[in-house]
Design a protein around this motif. Structure first.
Motif, PDB file in Angstrom:
ATOM      1  N   ILE A  14      -4.027  -5.965 -14.605  1.00  0.00           N
ATOM      2  CA  ILE A  14      -4.178  -5.328 -13.587  1.00  0.00           C
ATOM      3  C   ILE A  14      -5.086  -3.982 -13.913  1.00  0.00           C
ATOM      4  O   ILE A  14      -5.806  -3.518 -12.645  1.00  0.00           O
ATOM      5  CB  ILE A  14      -2.640  -4.983 -13.056  1.00  0.00           C
ATOM      6  CG1 ILE A  14      -1.880  -6.196 -12.432  1.00  0.00           C
ATOM      7  CG2 ILE A  14      -2.772  -4.037 -11.678  1.00  0.00           C
ATOM      8  CD1 ILE A  14      -0.334  -5.934 -12.306  1.00  0.00           C
ATOM      9  N   GLY A  15      -4.973  -3.472 -15.008  1.00  0.00           N
ATOM     10  CA  GLY A  15      -5.803  -2.215 -15.303  1.00  0.00           C
ATOM     11  C   GLY A  15      -5.018  -1.125 -14.762  1.00  0.00           C
ATOM     12  O   GLY A  15      -5.716  -0.203 -14.692  1.00  0.00           O
ATOM     13  N   TYR A  16      -3.706  -1.307 -14.783  1.00  0.00           N
ATOM     14  CA  TYR A  16      -2.791  -0.018 -14.533  1.00  0.00           C
ATOM     15  C   TYR A  16      -2.446   0.411 -15.756  1.00  0.00           C
ATOM     16  O   TYR A  16      -1.337   0.099 -16.280  1.00  0.00           O
ATOM     17  CB  TYR A  16      -1.631  -0.781 -13.667  1.00  0.00           C
ATOM     18  CG  TYR A  16      -1.082   0.145 -12.876  1.00  0.00           C
ATOM     19  CD1 TYR A  16      -1.621   1.118 -12.088  1.00  0.00           C
ATOM     20  CD2 TYR A  16       0.289   0.154 -12.595  1.00  0.00           C
ATOM     21  CE1 TYR A  16      -1.179   1.790 -11.078  1.00  0.00           C
ATOM     22  CE2 TYR A  16       0.934   0.916 -11.724  1.00  0.00           C
ATOM     23  CZ  TYR A  16       0.369   1.750 -10.954  1.00  0.00           C
ATOM     24  OH  TYR A  16       0.753   2.522  -9.873  1.00  0.00           O
ATOM     25  N   ALA A  17      -3.382   1.440 -16.395  1.00  0.00           N
ATOM     26  CA  ALA A  17      -3.021   1.863 -17.882  1.00  0.00           C
ATOM     27  C   ALA A  17      -3.261   3.172 -17.940  1.00  0.00           C
ATOM     28  O   ALA A  17      -3.875   3.985 -17.018  1.00  0.00           O
ATOM     29  CB  ALA A  17      -3.772   1.080 -18.887  1.00  0.00           C
ATOM     30  N   LYS A  39      -2.378  12.597 -11.777  1.00  0.00           N
ATOM     31  CA  LYS A  39      -2.408  13.460 -10.748  1.00  0.00           C
ATOM     32  C   LYS A  39      -1.097  13.390  -9.802  1.00  0.00           C
ATOM     33  O   LYS A  39      -0.600  12.182  -9.922  1.00  0.00           O
ATOM     34  CB  LYS A  39      -3.760  13.484  -9.849  1.00  0.00           C
ATOM     35  CG  LYS A  39      -4.976  13.784 -10.869  1.00  0.00           C
ATOM     36  CD  LYS A  39      -6.046  13.881  -9.941  1.00  0.00           C
ATOM     37  CE  LYS A  39      -7.363  13.941 -10.639  1.00  0.00           C
ATOM     38  NZ  LYS A  39      -8.647  13.788  -9.886  1.00  0.00           N
ATOM     39  N   VAL A  40      -0.785  14.474  -9.032  1.00  0.00           N
ATOM     40  CA  VAL A  40       0.333  14.510  -7.979  1.00  0.00           C
ATOM     41  C   VAL A  40      -0.291  13.990  -6.908  1.00  0.00           C
ATOM     42  O   VAL A  40      -1.367  14.432  -6.599  1.00  0.00           O
ATOM     43  CB  VAL A  40       0.827  15.941  -8.049  1.00  0.00           C
ATOM     44  CG1 VAL A  40       2.184  15.788  -6.759  1.00  0.00           C
ATOM     45  CG2 VAL A  40       1.638  16.268  -9.293  1.00  0.00           C
ATOM     46  N   SER A  41       0.318  13.149  -6.040  1.00  0.00           N
ATOM     47  CA  SER A  41      -0.056  12.337  -4.823  1.00  0.00           C
ATOM     48  C   SER A  41       0.800  13.184  -3.718  1.00  0.00           C
ATOM     49  O   SER A  41       1.909  12.944  -3.785  1.00  0.00           O
ATOM     50  CB  SER A  41      -0.094  10.959  -4.626  1.00  0.00           C
ATOM     51  OG  SER A  41       0.023  10.697  -3.505  1.00  0.00           O
ATOM     52  N   ALA A  79      -4.187   3.339  -1.613  1.00  0.00           N
ATOM     53  CA  ALA A  79      -4.125   2.636  -3.154  1.00  0.00           C
ATOM     54  C   ALA A  79      -3.908   3.799  -4.031  1.00  0.00           C
ATOM     55  O   ALA A  79      -3.183   3.779  -5.168  1.00  0.00           O
ATOM     56  CB  ALA A  79      -4.936   1.357  -3.194  1.00  0.00           C
ATOM     57  N   GLU A  80      -4.913   4.786  -3.979  1.00  0.00           N
ATOM     58  CA  GLU A  80      -5.259   5.764  -4.999  1.00  0.00           C
ATOM     59  C   GLU A  80      -3.891   6.653  -5.139  1.00  0.00           C
ATOM     60  O   GLU A  80      -3.724   7.277  -6.109  1.00  0.00           O
ATOM     61  CB  GLU A  80      -6.289   6.634  -4.607  1.00  0.00           C
ATOM     62  CG  GLU A  80      -7.626   5.909  -4.628  1.00  0.00           C
ATOM     63  CD  GLU A  80      -7.918   5.112  -3.778  1.00  0.00           C
ATOM     64  OE1 GLU A  80      -8.658   4.270  -3.894  1.00  0.00           O
ATOM     65  OE2 GLU A  80      -7.183   5.103  -2.726  1.00  0.00           O
ATOM     66  N   ASP A  81      -2.875   6.695  -4.130  1.00  0.00           N
ATOM     67  CA  ASP A  81      -1.864   7.666  -4.095  1.00  0.00           C
ATOM     68  C   ASP A  81      -0.732   6.769  -5.321  1.00  0.00           C
ATOM     69  O   ASP A  81      -0.134   7.570  -5.471  1.00  0.00           O
ATOM     70  CB  ASP A  81      -1.332   7.751  -2.719  1.00  0.00           C
ATOM     71  CG  ASP A  81      -1.995   8.536  -1.708  1.00  0.00           C
ATOM     72  OD1 ASP A  81      -2.412   9.492  -2.173  1.00  0.00           O
ATOM     73  OD2 ASP A  81      -2.157   7.924  -0.537  1.00  0.00           O
ATOM     74  N   VAL A  82      -0.886   5.581  -5.378  1.00  0.00           N
ATOM     75  CA  VAL A  82      -0.038   5.066  -6.666  1.00  0.00           C
ATOM     76  C   VAL A  82      -0.982   4.648  -7.705  1.00  0.00           C
ATOM     77  O   VAL A  82      -0.467   3.793  -8.457  1.00  0.00           O
ATOM     78  CB  VAL A  82       0.448   3.945  -5.907  1.00  0.00           C
ATOM     79  CG1 VAL A  82       1.776   4.444  -5.073  1.00  0.00           C
ATOM     80  CG2 VAL A  82      -0.152   2.856  -5.334  1.00  0.00           C
ATOM     81  N   GLY A  83      -2.073   5.280  -7.992  1.00  0.00           N
ATOM     82  CA  GLY A  83      -2.873   4.985  -9.074  1.00  0.00           C
ATOM     83  C   GLY A  83      -3.501   3.765  -9.111  1.00  0.00           C
ATOM     84  O   GLY A  83      -4.140   3.078 -10.061  1.00  0.00           O
ATOM     85  N   LEU A 274       2.643   3.450 -14.242  1.00  0.00           N
ATOM     86  CA  LEU A 274       1.775   4.723 -14.765  1.00  0.00           C
ATOM     87  C   LEU A 274       1.010   5.261 -13.955  1.00  0.00           C
ATOM     88  O   LEU A 274       0.195   5.990 -14.236  1.00  0.00           O
ATOM     89  CB  LEU A 274       1.001   3.830 -15.853  1.00  0.00           C
ATOM     90  CG  LEU A 274       1.589   3.285 -16.638  1.00  0.00           C
ATOM     91  CD1 LEU A 274       0.645   2.204 -17.628  1.00  0.00           C
ATOM     92  CD2 LEU A 274       2.764   4.217 -17.624  1.00  0.00           C
ATOM     93  N   GLY A 275       1.300   5.423 -12.446  1.00  0.00           N
ATOM     94  CA  GLY A 275       0.398   6.004 -11.302  1.00  0.00           C
ATOM     95  C   GLY A 275       0.989   7.399 -11.445  1.00  0.00           C
ATOM     96  O   GLY A 275       1.520   7.838 -12.062  1.00  0.00           O
ATOM     97  N   PRO A 276       0.358   7.976 -10.362  1.00  0.00           N
ATOM     98  CA  PRO A 276       1.221   9.449 -10.018  1.00  0.00           C
ATOM     99  C   PRO A 276       2.395   9.638 -10.007  1.00  0.00           C
ATOM    100  O   PRO A 276       3.110   8.695  -9.319  1.00  0.00           O
ATOM    101  CB  PRO A 276       0.392   9.839  -8.481  1.00  0.00           C
ATOM    102  CG  PRO A 276      -0.975   8.900  -8.739  1.00  0.00           C
ATOM    103  CD  PRO A 276      -0.617   7.647  -9.348  1.00  0.00           C
ATOM    104  N   GLN A 277       2.977  10.652 -10.604  1.00  0.00           N
ATOM    105  CA  GLN A 277       4.651  10.746 -10.793  1.00  0.00           C
ATOM    106  C   GLN A 277       5.098  11.443  -9.611  1.00  0.00           C
ATOM    107  O   GLN A 277       4.424  12.164  -8.775  1.00  0.00           O
ATOM    108  CB  GLN A 277       4.715  11.513 -11.950  1.00  0.00           C
ATOM    109  CG  GLN A 277       4.151  10.807 -13.249  1.00  0.00           C
ATOM    110  CD  GLN A 277       4.904   9.299 -13.478  1.00  0.00           C
ATOM    111  OE1 GLN A 277       5.985   9.531 -13.568  1.00  0.00           O
ATOM    112  NE2 GLN A 277       3.977   8.278 -13.535  1.00  0.00           N
TER     113      GLN A 277
END
Length: 293
Positions: A14-17, A39-41, A79-83, A274-277
């Motif tokens: 997925i490239g989610y790293a 980053k924070v969303s 989508a960027e809001d969850v990485g 592993l996206g924005p916390q």
């Protein structure tokens, strides 16, 4: 371990790293690696705090104004809001699952508590989340990336809505009548879909036409201990069976649903989020001086 290898492989696919920066001070020293925190969303934070206000626990349904509140936030969600990004190889139109490999769905949990959960589902092209229900739950689904077909039903509640279906094993199973709520193809960006405990398409199925990412807000989340276990169904055209029903809504479509065991294609792989916390109240309020009216 085998399970760990599966998780790593799917994260890579997925490239989610996590991103890592390497810095060399001199040739004789080892490279110092520093993890860069996501980053924070702001939108994700707003969703989190709104969910804390809106969902009151098992046995409750959000008020109409609260539903609109969550929908407004999800309409702004990207989508960027969850990485995620459409540039990731997983979401490329030519991203094809290797021949002979079943298109398994992957999921990750952003946040979960007794009142609600935030989950991401990654469906490769032709990936399926089979027809299933959401007992006692209100669910918001936001398609972030891709194109998918959604089919959903609600039960028809009257005494004549169930019949017996005889099969070759000389046993019979119950078929329950359900009203078709949705049977359409959706492409991101599109409106958020909302289902309720007994309305809105509580029983639904997803079929990915292209690789997809879906954000689900479930309140409350599934819990076997609390009687909110997932049940799977197979649907049949209404014309396949008859129970003498003659009071169906004109212009509406119906089907017969049969409860089945968990399908093989319902198995999912889990990966770490592993996206924005999401940050808790104290840190978030201090950092942004955030206030609700």
């Amino acid at each position: 371990m085998e399970g760990c290898e599966k998780r790593v492989r799917h994260v890579s696919r997925i490239g989610y790293a996590k991103k890592v920066i390497g810095k060399r001070k001199c040739k004789s020293r080892r490279i110092k690696r520093v993890e860069v925190p996501p980053k924070v969303s702001v939108t994700l934070q707003d969703l989190f705090f709104s969910c804390r206000q809106v969902f009151k626990g098992p046995g409750t349904v959000p008020l109409p104004n609260d539903v609109l509140k969550i929908c407004r936030i999800l309409e702004k969600m990207k989508a960027e809001d969850v990485g995620l990004s459409s540039d990731l190889q997983f979401f490329k139109p030519n991203s094809i699952v290797p021949k002979g490999t079943p298109p398994r769905v992957t999921y990750t949990t952003i946040y979960k508590c007794i009142d609600f959960s935030l989950c991401l589902f990654f469906l490769p092209a032709n990936g399926v989340i089979p027809l299933h229900n959401h007992p006692g739950m209100t669910v918001f689904s936001k398609l972030l990336l891709g194109t998918m077909h959604i089919k959903s039903y609600d039960w028809v509640d009257h005494h004549a809505s169930a019949i017996s279906k005889d099969d070759s094993s000389q046993s019979s199973s119950q078929l329950r009548l359900a009203k078709l709520k949705t049977d359409n193809v959706f492409t991101a960006p599109c409106n958020t879909s909302v289902l309720y405990p007994t309305t809105g398409g509580n029983i639904h199925a997803f079929t990915a036409i292209t690789p997809c990412a879906v954000l689900d807000v479930l309140g409350p989340p599934y819990s076997t201990e609390d009687g909110r276990d997932c049940t799977y169904y197979k649907d049949y055209p209404h014309s396949s069976y008859s129970n003498g029903e003659n009071k169906l809504e004109e212009g509406a479509s119906y089907g017969w649903l049969e409860e089945i065991e968990m399908p093989e294609n319902s198995q999912m792989d889990w990966i770490e989020y592993l996206g924005p916390q999401i940050y808790g109240d104290e840190k978030y309020l201090a950092d942004r001086n955030y206030m609700y009216c």
